[in-house]
Design a protein around this motif. Sequence first.
Motif, mmCIF file in Angstrom:
data_model
loop_
_atom_site.group_PDB
_atom_site.id
_atom_site.type_symbol
_atom_site.label_atom_id
_atom_site.label_comp_id
_atom_site.label_asym_id
_atom_site.label_seq_id
_atom_site.Cartn_x
_atom_site.Cartn_y
_atom_site.Cartn_z
ATOM 1 N N ALA A 247 -26.368 -9.753 40.108
ATOM 2 C CA ALA A 247 -26.777 -9.413 41.472
ATOM 3 C C ALA A 247 -25.721 -9.931 42.430
ATOM 4 C CB ALA A 247 -28.125 -10.035 41.800
ATOM 5 N N THR A 248 -25.597 -9.267 43.543
ATOM 6 C CA THR A 248 -24.725 -9.732 44.615
ATOM 7 C C THR A 248 -25.613 -10.413 45.645
ATOM 8 O OG1 THR A 248 -23.162 -7.946 44.239
ATOM 9 C CG2 THR A 248 -23.062 -9.054 46.376
ATOM 10 N N ILE A 249 -25.297 -11.664 45.941
ATOM 11 C CA ILE A 249 -26.076 -12.420 46.924
ATOM 12 C C ILE A 249 -25.145 -12.891 48.029
ATOM 13 C CG2 ILE A 249 -27.826 -13.122 45.250
ATOM 14 C CD1 ILE A 249 -26.465 -15.859 45.110
ATOM 15 N N TRP A 250 -25.718 -13.227 49.149
ATOM 16 C CA TRP A 250 -24.965 -13.751 50.286
ATOM 17 C C TRP A 250 -25.458 -15.164 50.540
ATOM 18 C CZ3 TRP A 250 -21.004 -10.903 52.223
ATOM 19 C CH2 TRP A 250 -20.939 -9.578 51.793
ATOM 20 N N VAL A 251 -24.537 -16.118 50.582
ATOM 21 C CA VAL A 251 -24.892 -17.530 50.633
ATOM 22 C C VAL A 251 -24.198 -18.198 51.810
ATOM 23 C CG1 VAL A 251 -24.859 -19.686 49.316
ATOM 24 C CG2 VAL A 251 -24.997 -17.511 48.110
ATOM 25 N N GLY A 252 -24.929 -19.097 52.488
ATOM 26 C CA GLY A 252 -24.339 -19.886 53.569
ATOM 27 C C GLY A 252 -24.431 -19.217 54.919
ATOM 28 N N THR A 253 -23.916 -19.930 55.928
ATOM 29 C CA THR A 253 -23.869 -19.442 57.306
ATOM 30 C C THR A 253 -22.493 -19.748 57.881
ATOM 31 O OG1 THR A 253 -26.214 -19.946 57.536
ATOM 32 C CG2 THR A 253 -24.974 -19.595 59.571
ATOM 33 N N PRO B 298 -22.584 -15.855 56.112
ATOM 34 C CA PRO B 298 -22.769 -15.511 54.705
ATOM 35 C C PRO B 298 -21.449 -15.273 53.964
ATOM 36 C CG PRO B 298 -24.095 -14.094 56.129
ATOM 37 C CD PRO B 298 -23.187 -14.884 57.009
ATOM 38 N N GLN B 299 -21.404 -15.758 52.732
ATOM 39 C CA GLN B 299 -20.286 -15.515 51.826
ATOM 40 C C GLN B 299 -20.840 -14.765 50.615
ATOM 41 O OE1 GLN B 299 -17.855 -19.082 51.030
ATOM 42 N NE2 GLN B 299 -18.913 -20.045 52.738
ATOM 43 N N ARG B 300 -20.171 -13.695 50.221
ATOM 44 C CA ARG B 300 -20.635 -12.869 49.105
ATOM 45 C C ARG B 300 -20.354 -13.565 47.771
ATOM 46 N NH1 ARG B 300 -18.817 -6.937 46.906
ATOM 47 N NH2 ARG B 300 -18.234 -7.893 44.956
ATOM 48 N N PHE C 291 -22.850 -20.931 40.988
ATOM 49 C CA PHE C 291 -21.529 -20.354 41.210
ATOM 50 C C PHE C 291 -20.621 -21.490 41.652
ATOM 51 C CE2 PHE C 291 -24.369 -19.551 44.748
ATOM 52 C CZ PHE C 291 -23.731 -20.219 45.779
ATOM 53 N N PRO C 292 -19.317 -21.385 41.380
ATOM 54 C CA PRO C 292 -18.406 -22.489 41.700
ATOM 55 C C PRO C 292 -18.079 -22.569 43.184
ATOM 56 C CG PRO C 292 -17.209 -20.706 40.648
ATOM 57 C CD PRO C 292 -18.657 -20.317 40.642
ATOM 58 N N CYS C 293 -17.812 -23.781 43.620
ATOM 59 C CA CYS C 293 -17.406 -24.046 44.999
ATOM 60 C C CYS C 293 -15.905 -24.296 45.066
ATOM 61 C CB CYS C 293 -18.122 -25.282 45.538
ATOM 62 S SG CYS C 293 -19.888 -25.070 45.744
ATOM 63 N N LYS C 294 -15.357 -24.130 46.244
ATOM 64 C CA LYS C 294 -13.951 -24.430 46.492
ATOM 65 C C LYS C 294 -13.669 -25.861 46.052
ATOM 66 C CE LYS C 294 -12.455 -25.693 50.493
ATOM 67 N NZ LYS C 294 -12.162 -25.774 51.913
ATOM 68 N N GLY C 295 -12.578 -26.067 45.356
ATOM 69 C CA GLY C 295 -12.215 -27.391 44.883
ATOM 70 C C GLY C 295 -12.592 -27.630 43.429
ATOM 71 N N CYS C 296 -13.382 -26.731 42.839
ATOM 72 C CA CYS C 296 -13.769 -26.872 41.438
ATOM 73 C C CYS C 296 -12.551 -26.561 40.567
ATOM 74 C CB CYS C 296 -14.918 -25.922 41.112
ATOM 75 S SG CYS C 296 -15.557 -26.123 39.460
ATOM 76 N N HIS D 30 -12.192 -15.316 36.141
ATOM 77 C CA HIS D 30 -13.303 -14.521 35.621
ATOM 78 C C HIS D 30 -14.348 -14.189 36.678
ATOM 79 C CE1 HIS D 30 -11.705 -15.137 31.643
ATOM 80 N NE2 HIS D 30 -11.720 -16.438 31.832
ATOM 81 N N HIS D 31 -14.202 -14.688 37.887
ATOM 82 C CA HIS D 31 -15.190 -14.452 38.936
ATOM 83 C C HIS D 31 -14.771 -13.291 39.828
ATOM 84 C CE1 HIS D 31 -17.791 -17.929 38.233
ATOM 85 N NE2 HIS D 31 -16.688 -18.510 37.796
ATOM 86 N N THR D 32 -15.751 -12.476 40.208
ATOM 87 C CA THR D 32 -15.500 -11.325 41.068
ATOM 88 C C THR D 32 -15.128 -11.763 42.482
ATOM 89 O OG1 THR D 32 -17.123 -10.063 39.808
ATOM 90 C CG2 THR D 32 -16.520 -9.197 41.961
ATOM 91 N N ASP D 33 -15.812 -12.775 42.978
ATOM 92 C CA ASP D 33 -15.620 -13.226 44.352
ATOM 93 C C ASP D 33 -14.891 -14.563 44.381
ATOM 94 O OD1 ASP D 33 -17.241 -11.055 45.476
ATOM 95 O OD2 ASP D 33 -18.898 -12.088 44.495
ATOM 96 N N LYS D 34 -14.318 -14.874 45.525
ATOM 97 C CA LYS D 34 -13.680 -16.176 45.706
ATOM 98 C C LYS D 34 -14.734 -17.274 45.607
ATOM 99 C CE LYS D 34 -9.889 -14.677 48.646
ATOM 100 N NZ LYS D 34 -8.833 -14.965 47.721
ATOM 101 N N TYR D 35 -14.298 -18.475 45.308
ATOM 102 C CA TYR D 35 -15.216 -19.612 45.238
ATOM 103 C C TYR D 35 -15.902 -19.810 46.587
ATOM 104 C CZ TYR D 35 -13.293 -21.222 40.757
ATOM 105 O OH TYR D 35 -12.928 -21.337 39.450
ATOM 106 N N PHE D 36 -17.123 -20.326 46.551
ATOM 107 C CA PHE D 36 -17.864 -20.620 47.768
ATOM 108 C C PHE D 36 -17.127 -21.703 48.548
ATOM 109 C CE2 PHE D 36 -21.136 -23.169 49.980
ATOM 110 C CZ PHE D 36 -21.637 -22.188 50.804
ATOM 111 N N ASP D 37 -16.877 -21.445 49.819
ATOM 112 C CA ASP D 37 -16.177 -22.407 50.670
ATOM 113 C C ASP D 37 -17.214 -23.192 51.470
ATOM 114 O OD1 ASP D 37 -14.634 -23.867 52.422
ATOM 115 O OD2 ASP D 37 -13.451 -22.149 53.116
#
Length: 90
Positions: free
Chosen positions: A20-26, A28-30, A44-49, A56-63
């Motif tokens: 599924a595609t979700i939007w996270v944060g404010t 939103p980050q895909r 899902f991984p965060c920036k700095g991991c 292997h991830h479709t989207d950039k890491y969560f910032d």
Amino acid sequence: GLFNSYQTSPLHQGYGTHYATIWVGTPPQRKSVIIDTGSHFTAFPCKGCVGCGEEHHTDKYFDQDASSTFRPLHCKKTRDGPDECQGGTE
């Protein structure tokens, strides 16, 4: 409160997985996440991991620095307790 309403996300079939595609944060980050029907966890991984399989991830890491609603996970407050928490803060 913050979670008084919910949003639905369509389920997609991949090669042997559902995602599924979700939007996270404010703001939103895909994030595209694999739906594991044998577990109630989604991550899902965060920036700095380091070594989290970025290729292997479709989207950039969560910032987390770009999200005004991000709060760090404290291992002592997880449902499974600090013995099962990996990578969170104490």
